[in-house]
Enzyme design. Structure first.
Site, mmCIF file in Angstrom:
data_model
loop_
_atom_site.group_PDB
_atom_site.id
_atom_site.type_symbol
_atom_site.label_atom_id
_atom_site.label_comp_id
_atom_site.label_asym_id
_atom_site.label_seq_id
_atom_site.Cartn_x
_atom_site.Cartn_y
_atom_site.Cartn_z
ATOM 1 N N CYS A 124 0.830 -1.209 0.000
ATOM 2 C CA CYS A 124 0.000 0.000 0.000
ATOM 3 C C CYS A 124 0.867 1.263 0.000
ATOM 4 O O CYS A 124 1.440 1.610 -1.022
ATOM 5 C CB CYS A 124 -0.997 -0.033 1.153
ATOM 6 S SG CYS A 124 -2.387 1.119 0.903
ATOM 7 N N HIS A 232 -3.563 -5.336 0.548
ATOM 8 C CA HIS A 232 -3.050 -5.655 1.891
ATOM 9 C C HIS A 232 -2.999 -7.162 2.120
ATOM 10 O O HIS A 232 -3.888 -7.739 2.748
ATOM 11 C CB HIS A 232 -3.927 -4.993 2.961
ATOM 12 C CG HIS A 232 -3.739 -3.525 3.063
ATOM 13 N ND1 HIS A 232 -2.895 -2.950 3.991
ATOM 14 C CD2 HIS A 232 -4.277 -2.510 2.342
ATOM 15 C CE1 HIS A 232 -2.910 -1.633 3.840
ATOM 16 N NE2 HIS A 232 -3.739 -1.337 2.839
ATOM 17 N N GLU A 234 -1.177 -8.664 4.147
ATOM 18 C CA GLU A 234 -0.885 -8.967 5.561
ATOM 19 C C GLU A 234 -2.146 -9.290 6.355
ATOM 20 O O GLU A 234 -2.076 -9.928 7.412
ATOM 21 C CB GLU A 234 -0.142 -7.801 6.218
ATOM 22 C CG GLU A 234 -0.996 -6.657 6.735
ATOM 23 C CD GLU A 234 -1.543 -5.738 5.651
ATOM 24 O OE1 GLU A 234 -2.328 -4.823 5.966
ATOM 25 O OE2 GLU A 234 -1.180 -5.923 4.460
#
Length: 263
Positions: A124, A232, A234
């Site tokens: 990001c 994202h 993660e």
């Protein structure tokens, strides 16, 4: 005979994760903090067998010293944006947060990682930092750009909804992402207001949104792992085979670098 000591497992990989810089507290007495969202540390631990390391207030002149002590670098997402002065523009929306302290470190850090073949993963804001550091520019307001969709996450909804898959990205045939996804289309989350305008000359786009916005790139001809993604991965990385694969590839690159340095 003395009992043998238990065999030690190799220490976890060490990943430098530059901090966000924010003021927290009452408006009249706010205190500066250096922060890392826990989701990034969890993803490194759970999907890359790595330990996040935050080094507050590193002098950019010391980047090479700290790179010699880590296995890789991950540039996290953040509520803040890269200051547009770094790509020759003024601020379009002054209500949005900036982080010039982070800018001063990460833009230099990107260039150092590429030059020194240090495994680098940008997520990001980190994806946007990579583009700007290497000479590209950003769309400051994607949702106001003709032909582009609104890529921001909905306000005032639970995090599970904010980070839920929201649109498909089209992957470049033969790319690492296409291999990890097992196809040329994959659905990802979307929580960004800015995006790539001009792609830096040293980058190759390997994923696009259906409106044409670049969603992932790699450093062209990089000697080491150097990948940026706008989404994202993660977020609950273990629940997505695609997200897990990104972190495992990052981990493998770091393991290879560690092995080479130990020879």
């Amino acid at each position: 005979m003395a009992p043998s000591l238990p065999k030690k497992s190799p220490p976890r990989l060490l990943v430098w994760t530059p901090a966000d810089h924010r003021l927290i507290g009452r408006k009249t007495e706010a205190m500066p903090y250096a922060l890392l969202a826990e989701t990034y540390a969890q993803a490194l631990r759970d999907c890359a067998d790595a330990q996040a390391m935050v080094l507050p207030l590193v002098d950019p002149a010391d980047i090479s010293h700290w790179l010699s002590m880590v296995d890789g670098v991950m540039l996290s997402g953040s509520p803040s944006n890269v200051h547009p002065s770094h790509f020759g523009e003024s601020v379009a929306d002054e209500s949005l947060p900036l982080d010039t302290t982070r800018d001063a470190l990460t833009l230099e850090l990107v260039r150092a990682c590429v030059e020194q073949a240090v495994p680098l993963l940008g997520i990001c804001r980190g994806f946007q930092e990579m583009n700007v550091a290497l000479g590209g520019s950003l769309l400051q307001q994607v949702h106001l750009t003709p032909g582009k969709q609104d890529h921001r996450d909905p306000d005032h909804v639970p995090l599970d909804q904010q980070y839920a898959p929201s649109h498909e990205v089209l992957l470049k045939p033969g790319s690492s992402l296409a291999q990890w996804a097992g196809g040329l289309r994959v659905k990802v989350n979307s929580l960004h207001g800015q995006g790539v305008a001009r792609l830096a000359d040293g980058l190759t786009a390997i994923a696009h949104a259906e409106d044409g916005l670049i969603e992932a790139f790699e450093v062209s001809g990089a000697k080491g792992f150097a990948l940026g993604v706008q989404w994202h991965p993660e977020w609950r990385c273990q629940s997505s085979a695609f997200y897990t694969a990104i972190f495992r590839a990052f981990s493998q690159a770091m393991q290879q670098r560690r092995s080479q340095l130990m020879r």
